[in-house]
Scaffold this active site. Structure first.
Site, PDB file in Angstrom:
ATOM      1  N   GLU A 188      44.304  43.482  56.901  1.00 27.28           N
ATOM      2  CA  GLU A 188      43.870  42.757  58.105  1.00 27.28           C
ATOM      3  C   GLU A 188      44.401  43.366  59.391  1.00 27.28           C
ATOM      4  OE1 GLU A 188      44.901  41.168  55.389  1.00 27.28           O
ATOM      5  OE2 GLU A 188      43.294  39.781  54.826  1.00 27.28           O
ATOM      6  N   HIS A 257      46.500  28.107  52.733  1.00 29.45           N
ATOM      7  CA  HIS A 257      45.065  28.338  52.947  1.00 29.45           C
ATOM      8  C   HIS A 257      44.380  27.186  53.681  1.00 29.45           C
ATOM      9  CE1 HIS A 257      45.728  31.439  49.912  1.00 29.45           C
ATOM     10  NE2 HIS A 257      44.539  31.907  50.141  1.00 29.45           N
TER      11      HIS A 257
HETATM   12  C1  LIG Z   1      46.242  38.443  53.617  1.00 31.31           C
HETATM   13  C2  LIG Z   1      45.199  37.938  52.717  1.00 31.31           C
HETATM   14  N1  LIG Z   1      43.942  38.428  52.831  1.00 31.31           N
HETATM   15  C3  LIG Z   1      42.962  37.982  52.012  1.00 31.31           C
HETATM   16  C4  LIG Z   1      43.230  37.044  51.067  1.00 31.31           C
HETATM   17  C5  LIG Z   1      42.135  36.554  50.153  1.00 31.31           C
HETATM   18  N2  LIG Z   1      42.336  37.099  48.818  1.00 31.31           N
HETATM   19  C6  LIG Z   1      42.995  36.408  47.896  1.00 31.31           C
HETATM   20  S1  LIG Z   1      43.204  37.271  46.514  1.00 31.31           S
HETATM   21  C7  LIG Z   1      42.403  38.599  47.099  1.00 31.31           C
HETATM   22  C8  LIG Z   1      42.233  39.806  46.245  1.00 31.31           C
HETATM   23  C9  LIG Z   1      43.543  40.379  45.834  1.00 31.31           C
HETATM   24  O1  LIG Z   1      43.377  41.355  44.891  1.00 31.31           O
HETATM   25  P1  LIG Z   1      44.570  42.035  44.107  1.00 31.31           P
HETATM   26  O2  LIG Z   1      45.687  42.313  45.041  1.00 31.31           O
HETATM   27  O3  LIG Z   1      44.011  43.183  43.361  1.00 31.31           O
HETATM   28  O4  LIG Z   1      45.090  40.920  43.106  1.00 31.31           O
HETATM   29  P2  LIG Z   1      44.330  40.244  41.872  1.00 31.31           P
HETATM   30  O5  LIG Z   1      43.623  39.048  42.428  1.00 31.31           O
HETATM   31  O6  LIG Z   1      43.415  41.235  41.291  1.00 31.31           O
HETATM   32  O7  LIG Z   1      45.392  39.798  40.935  1.00 31.31           O
HETATM   33  C10 LIG Z   1      41.970  38.357  48.398  1.00 31.31           C
HETATM   34  C11 LIG Z   1      41.196  39.295  49.226  1.00 31.31           C
HETATM   35  C12 LIG Z   1      44.553  36.536  50.988  1.00 31.31           C
HETATM   36  N3  LIG Z   1      44.893  35.589  50.117  1.00 31.31           N
HETATM   37  N4  LIG Z   1      45.505  37.006  51.802  1.00 31.31           N
END
Ligand SMILES: Cc1ncc(C[n+]2csc(CCOP(=O)(O)OP(=O)(O)O)c2C)c(N)n1
Ligand SMILES: [Mg+2]
Lengths: 456, 305
Positions: A188, A257
């Site tokens: 971000e 959230h």
């Molecule tokens: C700073 C932030 N940006 C966006 C999100 C929304 N979001 C939650 S999980 C996620 C994907 C994360 O992927 P990864 O790090 O690969 O973890 P996984 O879910 O695969 O375990 C996103 C974009 C968030 N929670 N926090």
């Protein structure tokens, strides 16, 4: 022994679903993990898996049935095939309720507050047939403006190939391609700063935050770079950019959230802050935001994405930034509100008119910075009483500033102290029971309006 | 691993029934990662992870009853019903969450390691990072600090190939994520996360390195989540074939076969174990649903100490 398979809740805001496809037939044996049906939720088409082993003894809905409430039985799985076939013969299945509203008995209590009042049939906003949703209104406006101006591009997490985490950018990639509809990594601060830099150099970015909670990762760039550079450069470098995405609480997504950023961003000179409440003002305000040559924060609301409403006949209409809308005229009390709390306020107003004969004026701010002081002041001069309803925390909220404006500009017109109705002054709890207590409810608004009228 | 799998299946079911709300991220498919790493943990080591945390808690030996109670928002959940699926903590067990903001847990875990070093207690902190989170700037600030100050932190990248709907190659320039520590002088390995025995081996080696005071270490564990990102994700960004490919290397099946081959357990013993676990999870779900919601006055507690 037989078990009902219920219409599952498959997203935080889902209250009903459509049965698009059965993948099993009556009499078929299933084991845990087998996909038995496809269900269309408010967000996507999902597969439903069997949890227990057994035989499908009944399919209670047909393919194509729509608006089936969450927690309503959709199929029956039985452990023993013979026994259940015997039972089958005498049993008639009532399918009448397919498209009706919630069945009080089968509706799970925890879910009942989710879309509260938004689908009310008496509500003129949702009743009309020639209507579109807020989600579509936002999407269409982005697309229309992108067609007109090639310097506009949109970027954010999952905006392109996934079609938007909340499906707001659906179809944009197909129309405008990867150059202008850009998926970003979860970076971000990086992509926000990058977008701001591109705006300094002449492009017109629209940055989608998956939710505004994640804008906090980038808030330094928004405030220190986007909002202040025009001033710091003595007027040389402006920043035409829109930051948009869902703001505030959804349903049970808990403290990290569920936060309302209205007053955070409205605090900052150099930013403009908008908070639409209907498809109509979402469209008119977003168009103004995209055309504006300053950074604009556009605070949407996830629960409102499905809200339907009518648009203006003139598709290119604009709602000027800085104008409030008198949603309903009245003479006894003024309610000032914005975003999702408009719907709850209107609900309260109906009760106040019916039960207490109070004629309430409702002002929907639409624009939080700049704020339409004139409309607010004129209203209290007429009604002499005011309640401010907002989802944000109470301390230093938009409402606090309105109270300041009123005491300064209309001190002699007040017949009672202003009451602010806000969320509780705590982080958002997860538990559904506490969440309901945390958020302002219709009843809280009714009580506040009674109190400013000294009705006990 | 089996306990995590059965727990998550039950959680999905309770979500569908409306007993669990909000976001709910399941760990199905990734079980070998956390189980493998935690086989090498010492009692007073710390752990910090993301919102995909149910399995992490079970592996840490926490009580499935109280985890399920948190998921259903009840007062005897690990966060008293206030945190929910994404925000669970158990200080008593050195489990520091459960964090909902992608990347935020990385400096936090680094700070917990800072305390271990400060107190010279010879414990280390295991900090889990998603593949998607590896593109968040604070991760690199943490790497720099940890290496600069030789902090006892083991970073474990759970590379399940996707951050929500975005595959690693669409998000990361350079998909060998463990190499991102190189610029900071942090050593790393990439390992097979579908095989619990390879995870144990690598985690043991890495843990010893970190505990010896040499500074941080990065393990990139290759894994896969069988379900969508959260309950509301239909996961249309990947093919059925790809999913099948990984389901054919199911970590539980691999472990089972290996244990049978080495005569560690008999088929019958494993069957019984499964039955026992199913019963335990059933009891956990019943416990959760019978538990009370938090009292209304709890809304206002815990804002300050
Ligand atoms: C700073 C932030 N940006 C966006 C999100 C929304 N979001 C939650 S999980 C996620 C994907 C994360 O992927 P990864 O790090 O690969 O973890 P996984 O879910 O695969 O375990 C996103 C974009 C968030 N929670 N926090
Ligand atoms: Mg991932």
């Amino acid at each position: 022994m037989s078990k009902e398979i219920l219409m599952p809740a498959l997203s935080p805001t889902m209250t009903e679903g459509n049965l698009t496809k059965w993948l099993v037939k009556k009499g078929q044996k299933v084991k845990a993990g087998d996909v038995i049906a496809e269900i269309e939720t408010d967000k996507a088409t999902m597969e439903v898996e069997a949890v227990d082993e057994g035989y499908v003894s009944e399919l209670l809905f047909k393919e194509g049935d729509i608006n089936i409430p969450v927690s309503k039985p959709i199929a029956i799985i039985s452990q023993n095939i013979e026994k259940n076939q015997i039972k089958d013969k005498g049993k008639s299945i009532n399918k009448k309720n397919t498209t009706s509203n919630f069945d009080e008995n089968s509706q799970n209590k925890d879910l009942s507050h989710k879309k509260e009042n938004l689908e009310d049939k008496d509500n003129p906003i949702t009743a009309s047939s020639n209507t579109i949703t807020m989600r579509q209104a936002i999407r269409d406006t982005i697309a229309e403006e992108m067609r007109k101006n090639k310097d506009i591009f949109i970027m954010g997490e999952e905006v392109a190939e996934y079609q938007g985490a909340y499906k707001v950018t659906q179809g944009l990639l197909e129309e405008f391609g990867h150059k202008r509809v850009i998926d970003t990594p979860i970076s971000e601060q990086g992509f926000t700063g990058l977008a701001i830099g591109s705006a300094f150099k002449g492009l017109r970015p629209i940055v989608e935050f998956m939710t505004f909670n994640f804008s906090m990762q980038a808030i330094d760039q928004i405030i220190n770079s986007a909002a202040k550079t025009l001033y710091m450069s003595g007027g040389q470098i402006n920043c035409p950019i829109v930051f948009r995405g869902p703001n505030g609480a959804a349903s049970q997504v808990a403290a990290q959230h569920s936060q309302d950023f209205s007053s955070w961003y409205s605090h900052c000179p150099g930013l403009k802050v908008l908070a639409p409440s209907t498809p109509y003002n979402a469209k008119g305000l977003l168009r103004s935001a995209i055309k504006d040559n300053n950074p604009v924060i556009f605070l949407e609301n996830e629960i409102l994405y499905g809200l339907k409403g009518q648009l203006s006949k003139d598709n290119d209409f604009l709602i000027p930034i800085g104008t409030a809308n008198i949603e309903k005229e009245g003479k006894d009390t003024t309610i000032v509100t914005y975003s999702i709390m408009l719907q709850k306020s209107l609900e309260a107003v109906k009760i106040l008119e019916r039960e207490f004969d109070l004629n309430v004026e409702v002002i929907d701010l639409q624009s939080l910075r700049p704020i339409d002081q004139g409309t607010i002041i004129e209203s209290i001069k007429k009604t002499n009483r005011m309640v401010i309803v907002e989802e944000s925390w109470p301390f230093a909220s938009i409402g606090s500033e309105i109270v300041n404006i009123i005491q300064k500009e209309a001190f002699d017109y007040m017949d009672s102290p202003i009451i602010k109705v806000n969320s509780a002054d705590v982080p958002m709890p997860y538990s559904s029971s506490l969440e309901k207590l945390y958020l302002p409810q219709v009843d809280d608004i009714v009580k506040a309006v009674k109190a400013v009228n000294y009705i006990t | 691993m089996l306990k995590i799998r059965r727990f998550e299946e039950r959680a999905a079911q309770l979500y569908g029934m409306g007993h669990i709300g909000g976001f709910c991220h399941l760990y199905i498919g990734q079980e070998a990662v956390v189980v493998g790493v935690l086989m090498t943990i010492k009692k007073n080591d710390s752990v910090v992870t993301t919102y995909r945390d149910h399995g992490h808690m079970i592996a840490r030996g926490l009580d499935p009853k109280r985890i399920m109670a948190e998921l259903t928002g009840r007062e005897n959940g690990y966060s008293s019903g206030k945190g929910g699926s994404m925000h669970m903590f158990s200080k008593e067990n050195n489990f520091y969450g459960g964090h909902g903001i992608v990347g935020a847990q990385v400096p936090i875990g680094t700070g917990i390691a800072f305390t271990h070093k400060y107190k010279r207690d010879n414990n280390i902190c295991r900090t889990y990072i998603g593949d998607g989170a590896m593109n968040n700037g604070q991760v690199f600030e943490s790497f720099n600090l940890a290496s600069l100050w030789k902090l006892p932190v083991l970073y474990i990248i759970e590379n399940n190939k996707y951050g929500m709907g975005t595959s690693v190659d669409r998000a990361a320039a350079g998909t060998d994520l463990y190499k991102r520590g190189e610029a900071f002088g942090i050593k790393g390995d990439k390992i097979d996360g579908m095989n619990v025995f390879s995870v144990i081996k690598a985690a043991d080696k890495a843990g010893k390195y970190v505990r010896s005071g040499k500074g941080p270490y990065i393990l990139e564990v290759q894994t896969y989540r069988y379900r969508g990102h959260s309950m509301s994700d239909p996961a249309q960004y990947r093919t059925k074939k790809e999913l099948e490919l990984y389901k054919n290397q199911d970590p539980i099946e691999i472990a089972k076969n290996q244990m049978l081959k080495n005569n560690l357990f008999s088929e019958k013993e494993l069957d019984n174990l499964n039955k026992k676990i199913i019963e335990e999870i059933k009891v956990a779900a019943e416990f959760a649903l019978e538990s009370n919601y938090p009292k209304n006055e709890e809304l206002y507690t815990n804002v300050y100490v």
